[in-house]
Structures are given as structure tokens and as C-alpha cells.
Design a protein around this motif. Sequence first.
Motif, PDB file in Angstrom:
ATOM      1  N   LEU A 159     -10.979 -42.633   6.466  1.00  0.00           N
ATOM      2  CA  LEU A 159     -10.005 -41.660   6.960  1.00  0.00           C
ATOM      3  C   LEU A 159      -9.226 -40.925   5.868  1.00  0.00           C
ATOM      4  O   LEU A 159      -8.946 -39.748   6.014  1.00  0.00           O
ATOM      5  CB  LEU A 159      -9.019 -42.338   7.914  1.00  0.00           C
ATOM      6  N   PRO A 160      -8.843 -41.601   4.770  1.00  0.00           N
ATOM      7  CA  PRO A 160      -7.975 -40.889   3.828  1.00  0.00           C
ATOM      8  C   PRO A 160      -8.728 -39.779   3.095  1.00  0.00           C
ATOM      9  O   PRO A 160      -9.935 -39.869   2.891  1.00  0.00           O
ATOM     10  CB  PRO A 160      -7.539 -41.988   2.846  1.00  0.00           C
ATOM     11  N   ARG A 161      -7.958 -38.769   2.703  1.00  0.00           N
ATOM     12  CA  ARG A 161      -8.528 -37.595   2.020  1.00  0.00           C
ATOM     13  C   ARG A 161      -8.263 -37.680   0.533  1.00  0.00           C
ATOM     14  O   ARG A 161      -7.403 -38.441   0.074  1.00  0.00           O
ATOM     15  CB  ARG A 161      -7.907 -36.325   2.592  1.00  0.00           C
ATOM     16  N   PRO A 166     -13.331 -36.501   1.435  1.00  0.00           N
ATOM     17  CA  PRO A 166     -12.922 -37.907   1.556  1.00  0.00           C
ATOM     18  C   PRO A 166     -12.440 -38.496   0.235  1.00  0.00           C
ATOM     19  O   PRO A 166     -12.873 -38.078  -0.838  1.00  0.00           O
ATOM     20  CB  PRO A 166     -14.213 -38.602   2.016  1.00  0.00           C
ATOM     21  N   MET A 167     -11.544 -39.464   0.346  1.00  0.00           N
ATOM     22  CA  MET A 167     -11.095 -40.200  -0.828  1.00  0.00           C
ATOM     23  C   MET A 167     -12.286 -40.953  -1.399  1.00  0.00           C
ATOM     24  O   MET A 167     -13.185 -41.368  -0.670  1.00  0.00           O
ATOM     25  CB  MET A 167     -10.007 -41.190  -0.402  1.00  0.00           C
ATOM     26  N   ASP A 168     -12.269 -41.145  -2.681  1.00  0.00           N
ATOM     27  CA  ASP A 168     -13.317 -41.891  -3.367  1.00  0.00           C
ATOM     28  C   ASP A 168     -13.576 -43.234  -2.677  1.00  0.00           C
ATOM     29  O   ASP A 168     -12.641 -43.942  -2.343  1.00  0.00           O
ATOM     30  CB  ASP A 168     -12.837 -42.145  -4.804  1.00  0.00           C
ATOM     31  N   CYS A 206     -11.764 -46.466  -3.703  1.00  0.00           N
ATOM     32  CA  CYS A 206     -10.348 -46.677  -3.375  1.00  0.00           C
ATOM     33  C   CYS A 206     -10.104 -46.787  -1.874  1.00  0.00           C
ATOM     34  O   CYS A 206      -9.188 -47.475  -1.430  1.00  0.00           O
ATOM     35  CB  CYS A 206      -9.484 -45.527  -3.888  1.00  0.00           C
ATOM     36  N   ALA A 207     -10.906 -46.067  -1.087  1.00  0.00           N
ATOM     37  CA  ALA A 207     -10.627 -45.979   0.346  1.00  0.00           C
ATOM     38  C   ALA A 207     -11.010 -47.281   1.049  1.00  0.00           C
ATOM     39  O   ALA A 207     -12.077 -47.836   0.819  1.00  0.00           O
ATOM     40  CB  ALA A 207     -11.397 -44.816   0.944  1.00  0.00           C
ATOM     41  N   VAL A 208     -10.120 -47.748   1.920  1.00  0.00           N
ATOM     42  CA  VAL A 208     -10.411 -48.930   2.732  1.00  0.00           C
ATOM     43  C   VAL A 208     -11.103 -48.460   4.013  1.00  0.00           C
ATOM     44  O   VAL A 208     -10.524 -47.694   4.767  1.00  0.00           O
ATOM     45  CB  VAL A 208      -9.111 -49.682   3.084  1.00  0.00           C
ATOM     46  N   PRO A 209     -12.346 -48.919   4.246  1.00  0.00           N
ATOM     47  CA  PRO A 209     -13.054 -48.452   5.438  1.00  0.00           C
ATOM     48  C   PRO A 209     -12.396 -48.965   6.715  1.00  0.00           C
ATOM     49  O   PRO A 209     -11.812 -50.047   6.721  1.00  0.00           O
ATOM     50  CB  PRO A 209     -14.468 -49.045   5.293  1.00  0.00           C
ATOM     51  N   GLY A 233       3.892 -49.628  12.138  1.00  0.00           N
ATOM     52  CA  GLY A 233       3.572 -50.267  10.856  1.00  0.00           C
ATOM     53  C   GLY A 233       4.517 -49.798   9.775  1.00  0.00           C
ATOM     54  O   GLY A 233       5.279 -48.855   9.964  1.00  0.00           O
ATOM     55  N   GLY A 234       4.486 -50.482   8.667  1.00  0.00           N
ATOM     56  CA  GLY A 234       5.366 -50.160   7.560  1.00  0.00           C
ATOM     57  C   GLY A 234       5.014 -48.825   6.932  1.00  0.00           C
ATOM     58  O   GLY A 234       3.922 -48.302   7.135  1.00  0.00           O
ATOM     59  N   GLY A 235       5.971 -48.312   6.158  1.00  0.00           N
ATOM     60  CA  GLY A 235       5.741 -47.051   5.478  1.00  0.00           C
ATOM     61  C   GLY A 235       4.568 -47.151   4.516  1.00  0.00           C
ATOM     62  O   GLY A 235       4.366 -48.204   3.888  1.00  0.00           O
ATOM     63  N   TYR A 236       3.781 -46.131   4.447  1.00  0.00           N
ATOM     64  CA  TYR A 236       2.669 -46.037   3.505  1.00  0.00           C
ATOM     65  C   TYR A 236       1.518 -46.980   3.847  1.00  0.00           C
ATOM     66  O   TYR A 236       0.722 -47.332   3.002  1.00  0.00           O
ATOM     67  CB  TYR A 236       3.156 -46.286   2.068  1.00  0.00           C
ATOM     68  N   HIS A 237       1.420 -47.396   5.111  1.00  0.00           N
ATOM     69  CA  HIS A 237       0.324 -48.279   5.494  1.00  0.00           C
ATOM     70  C   HIS A 237      -0.807 -47.563   6.223  1.00  0.00           C
ATOM     71  O   HIS A 237      -1.677 -48.200   6.793  1.00  0.00           O
ATOM     72  CB  HIS A 237       0.854 -49.468   6.300  1.00  0.00           C
ATOM     73  N   GLY A 238      -0.760 -46.230   6.270  1.00  0.00           N
ATOM     74  CA  GLY A 238      -1.901 -45.494   6.808  1.00  0.00           C
ATOM     75  C   GLY A 238      -1.740 -44.977   8.226  1.00  0.00           C
ATOM     76  O   GLY A 238      -2.724 -44.578   8.847  1.00  0.00           O
ATOM     77  N   LYS A 239      -0.508 -44.928   8.759  1.00  0.00           N
ATOM     78  CA  LYS A 239      -0.294 -44.450  10.134  1.00  0.00           C
ATOM     79  C   LYS A 239      -0.638 -42.970  10.269  1.00  0.00           C
ATOM     80  O   LYS A 239      -1.405 -42.563  11.134  1.00  0.00           O
ATOM     81  CB  LYS A 239       1.170 -44.675  10.561  1.00  0.00           C
ATOM     82  N   SER A 240      -0.018 -42.162   9.409  1.00  0.00           N
ATOM     83  CA  SER A 240      -0.233 -40.714   9.519  1.00  0.00           C
ATOM     84  C   SER A 240      -1.674 -40.346   9.206  1.00  0.00           C
ATOM     85  O   SER A 240      -2.226 -39.412   9.779  1.00  0.00           O
ATOM     86  CB  SER A 240       0.713 -39.963   8.582  1.00  0.00           C
ATOM     87  N   THR A 241      -2.283 -41.096   8.306  1.00  0.00           N
ATOM     88  CA  THR A 241      -3.677 -40.817   7.954  1.00  0.00           C
ATOM     89  C   THR A 241      -4.575 -41.013   9.181  1.00  0.00           C
ATOM     90  O   THR A 241      -5.466 -40.206   9.444  1.00  0.00           O
ATOM     91  CB  THR A 241      -4.125 -41.741   6.806  1.00  0.00           C
ATOM     92  N   LEU A 242      -4.305 -42.073   9.941  1.00  0.00           N
ATOM     93  CA  LEU A 242      -5.068 -42.297  11.175  1.00  0.00           C
ATOM     94  C   LEU A 242      -4.816 -41.162  12.163  1.00  0.00           C
ATOM     95  O   LEU A 242      -5.759 -40.608  12.739  1.00  0.00           O
ATOM     96  CB  LEU A 242      -4.678 -43.657  11.793  1.00  0.00           C
ATOM     97  N   GLU A 266       6.083 -39.246  13.876  1.00  0.00           N
ATOM     98  CA  GLU A 266       7.530 -39.267  13.606  1.00  0.00           C
ATOM     99  C   GLU A 266       7.888 -38.443  12.370  1.00  0.00           C
ATOM    100  O   GLU A 266       8.969 -37.900  12.280  1.00  0.00           O
ATOM    101  CB  GLU A 266       8.015 -40.704  13.414  1.00  0.00           C
ATOM    102  N   ASP A 267       6.941 -38.358  11.418  1.00  0.00           N
ATOM    103  CA  ASP A 267       7.216 -37.616  10.185  1.00  0.00           C
ATOM    104  C   ASP A 267       7.556 -36.152  10.463  1.00  0.00           C
ATOM    105  O   ASP A 267       8.265 -35.514   9.695  1.00  0.00           O
ATOM    106  CB  ASP A 267       5.993 -37.632   9.247  1.00  0.00           C
ATOM    107  N   THR A 268       7.000 -35.616  11.534  1.00  0.00           N
ATOM    108  CA  THR A 268       7.186 -34.190  11.819  1.00  0.00           C
ATOM    109  C   THR A 268       7.840 -33.983  13.187  1.00  0.00           C
ATOM    110  O   THR A 268       7.687 -32.939  13.798  1.00  0.00           O
ATOM    111  CB  THR A 268       5.839 -33.450  11.768  1.00  0.00           C
TER     112      THR A 268
END
Length: 592
Positions: free
Chosen positions: A205-207, A215-217, A220-223, A256-265, A353-355
Motif C-alpha cells: 500500500l505505501p507509496r 510503490p515503496m521499495d 521497506c514496505a510491509v506487505p 491505531g497509533g500515529g504513523y502506523h499506516g491508517k491513512s495509507t490504507l 481524521e487528518d482531513t
Amino acid sequence: MQDLQQLRATLHQIDGRGYGDYKKIKGRYAAGCFQLIVDHVQGDPFAAPSRLRAVVPSSEVQLPDWAVRTAARRTTSADFLNRSFRQALLGASAHRGSGKSGELHLLEPGQEVLSRSSLLVAPDGQVESRFSAGLPAQGRRILGQQAAHMLCEDIGRAVRQGLLAQSVDLDALRRHTEVVEDAQALRSQLHEENLVAFVADGSLLPRRSGIDDRPMDTTCAVPFQAPERLRVTLTTPNAGALCGMGIPKGVTLIVGGGYHGKSTLLRALERGVYDHIPEDGRERVVTVGDAVKVRAEDGRSVAGTDISNFIGRLPGGEDTIRFETQNASGSTSQAAAIAEALEVGATCLLLDEDTSATNFMIRDARMQALVADEFEPITPFIDRAQQLYRELGVSTILVVGGSGDYFDVADTVIAMRRYEPHDVTSEAKQIADAHPTSRRREGGQWQPMRSRIPRPDSFDPSRGRKSVDIKTRTEDRVTFGTQEIELSAVEQIVELAQTRAMAEALVWARGRAIDGQRSMEEALNVIMASIATGGLDSIVPYPVGELAEFRIAELAALLNRVRTLVTDAGREGQGEASGAGTGERVVGPPKG
Ligand code: ADP
Ligand code: MG
């Protein structure tokens, strides 16, 4: 029809003359395996480049039958050939004099597979590409030799390299076709499986970055790995059975906690309304086709949108059934975005929530106690989310890290931990029972929304002596006549060519589909129907190569952001929706 010999002769003849003589080459030329068409010749080397077409008959392209068998496969093949021909044209592009001299350009696709006017594959397998060329000049003097090179040799080579089955990578084309077909198959199963989205195991998912959609390398990217309780298996024609996370209809929280991939999903889900190219990482992430991301956008204008289900009794006494403003607040803009998405048939809302405007999302028990109801016009989204689903069949997927009050209204709760999803629905429910919030429900019944009728004379594409002057230089900004329209909050626009096409669609629709009688939804559906039957060419006066397909939600978003837009009241949203042509639109209960 002339041939390339004659074109070459003409170009040599006008060599060294004034740029205007290029007009002589307008026309059609037999160019070996294809036909070269010069549709429009630019006025000078610094102007918008000349518009050309290459038409290659199926007997020369020789695409395999599997690549052209269905309309969907032709769209995918066209997307693929657009990419390969673009590469070939780029290779042939060179700087050959002043300004844009020598440049060859074809629309650049992003990570999504879309139908585009830059490359068309006909049912019989004929391929047509529309591209542009900067006709070479030194100052304003024609460089005929260079032009002959470019038009009579380089373009032909690019056609042979980038468009003929014998030279393109057919294995890659097959994969392109199969991946897209599988995505469409996944999406088509969502409804019957009672889902609004599906994320296959192994998806990335991450860019690469905030400005790079690749896609992110993989190092580094967690599938993506579906949590046990949300695991479903869907079937695809080419990849067989696929396991992944199914997001059920209803109200879903991503916590989930900040920076744990919510917005990316959530962003992957936003894009899941489109098909993706192989190796994108999101090619097996699908969302129902009418899912709409909504967010706050303070400062936008609103033209008569019924936001009364969210906002009532404004301090200035403004009407919120027909809400008009040139400067919406965070909460009113987000309410308008939701109402406008529902107006054109969205069945799934995506919020982050970010936006989002905090006061639009939640009003907790303490704030309820402090600020009396009569001073608070907002019914927060938390009090509407369940109604939207139970009464209108509209699901919500919501990223919230900040408010556990939402546990009360959630059907599914997904927690992201180090980029891994977990189903924490029952834990969240237990916590909700153990720690009641004592907040009161607000807002009462959901009221049917009032429809609107856009006035065709209220959005004018003219400027000075030009009857149509629209400019789109980036995907999130349009100059429409004398007006600037800001689209950066319309997050599901993925290509500049979509923005162009939507602006063209509005010009076309003025006085036609948008006739002062039809409601917003009816009028925009007339546009969508025209494109569905006649293609993107049906909304422009002559063939251009710069348009890409778009959804009704983004088209509505564009029209809704025209600051001069005026709408008339449709009929009150009471009772049953009546037939077409009455200008009435009532959002009804879920179907089936
Ligand atoms: P949140 O919304 O939970 O605060 P984000 O979705 O913005 O978090 O992600 C935070 C960072 O983690 C971003 O830089 C993002 O690219 C990265 N990231 C997200 N998902 C993954 C993943 N599956 N693998 C590796 N990095 C990821
Ligand atoms: Mg976030």
C-alpha cells in the motif's frame, strides 16, 4: 490521400519560410503501415504544439484476439499501448530548434488504468493514437529538413516500436489485461459478499513519497496481511482464489497509533475505485466504484446544497436546506461534501481524521454539557453514520485515532499496528460497554435531502473574445473562463487528463444536459451516459488526445466548486422519488 514522399516534398519546399506555411501540411498521409493525420498546425514554435494522429489498421497492428475481445480488454490494451507508444515517442523526441521544436508528446498515464482519448483500440483491433508535435523552426523560420525527419521517419519508427504487436511485449500486455480483469472481477463480487472493499494479502500500500505514486521499495514496505476474522476469499478469472481482508458494509473504523499506516490504507481504498497496473502494489485493492472520499475544505463555495442533516440554525440565520456561501467553514464544507456525494449516488463514504473538521466528527459529553444544543448547529457525523447505513444503505470507512466515542457506532473496528491490520471489533465493543461515554445522541431523524437544479448560465467558460477558454495545467486547478476552480480537496482525481475532460464536459453540458430543468444528479448522469455510449469524443467539438475518463462524483465536485454556480430549488425531498424530468431527487432507502 497523399503519401510521405509528398509530405517530404512539401516540407523541403517550405524550408526556410515563415512558420505560417506549415499550415500547408494539414491533412492525411499514407505512411506505410499506418495513416498519419495532421489535424491542427500550431501558429508558432512557442504555441501549443501541433495535433497529430496515427491510425494503424488492425491488419498491421495484429493484436491477438484475447487483447481485443471485450470492451474492457480493449481499454486495458489501449492503456498498455499508450505506455509503450509514449516511451517510443519520447525516444524519438528531440530538441530541434526554437521553443517546442522537435518535441513529441503523448498523454502520460499514472498508476491507474483508464480509458483515455490519447489511445483508442477499436472493436476490430484498429489502433488510433493522438499526440502532439512541435514543428521545428529556427525563430519563426521553418526547419523543413528536421520536420521531414520527424514526421516522415521518427514518428513511423515510434509507431512500429510502440504500437505493433510484433514489437510490443505481449507477455506484459497479457499480464496487464489479466491483472485488470481480476481487479474488475474482485470489485464485482463486493456487493454479493456484503463488502465495500477488499485488500488482497501481499498488497503493497505505501507509496514511494508524497509526490510519487509508485510503490515503496519492496525492501521497506510491509506487505498487507489480512487479520483472521476479516479474512475472505474471492475468486478471479486469472489468478484463481485470492485471500485478503474484506471490509464489510456498515460503519468501519480504522484505528491505531500515529504513523502506523491508517491513512495509507485509506488512501489505497480511495484509489480502489480504479484499476491499477501490474506491480503497482494496489492492483488487488478494490473498493465499490462509487465510494467517495470526503473531507473538510474551508474557504470553498457552496451553491444551495442541502446540509440540514448536519448543520441547522446558523447564527446568522442562513438557510441550511439551501446552503449558500462563498466561504464555507471546516464543518459546513465537510457537510456539503457528504451531501454532494450522496446527491450523485455514493454508497460508501471515506473519511480521514487528518482531513476532517473535529467539530464535524464529534461532540463529546463534556462539550454537550457546556454548550447548550440551541447554540450548536452541528449534528456531528458520529450521530449520522449509523443512520446513513441503516436508512440509506451508505457505508462509511473512517480513520480515527483520536475518539473512542466512535466505538458505539462502529460495526467493524480495524486496528493498524506497525502497518498490520487487526480486527479489534469485539475489544472495542467491550471497552465501549465498560466505559460508557454518557454522550447524548443528537440530530433526530435523517431527513430526505432537497434536490437542486444547476443554472446553465451561472458557469461561463468564456473570457474576453473567446467563447470557450479553459486551462488545466495541474490536476487540481482549472481556469474556467475567468474563474479559478480549486480541486485539491477532490482527492480521487488521479490524472490531469481527468480534470481536462471534466472541464470539457461542463462546457459541453451547458444548455444541453444542464438545461435549467434537470436536477444535478439527472444532468450529470446525462453527461456520463453520453460518454458511456459515445466515448470521450462525444463531449468535445473535435478529437483531442488529452482526456481521461472520470466518475460522476468528481464531475459533481468540479461543478460544485464553481464560485458563480447558482442552483434553483428542486422539489422538497419528501416521500418517494418521482419520475425523471421533475428535477426531484430523493435519497431513498437501500435497495435490495
Ligand atoms: P497514520 O495515518 O497511521 O498516522 P500513515 O498511513 O500516514 O500513518 O503512515 C505513516 C508512514 O508509514 C508513511 O510514511 C507511510 O508511507 C509508511 N507506511 C505506511 N504503510 C506502510 C507499510 N505497509 N510498509 C512500510 N511503510 C508504510
Ligand atoms: Mg493519518
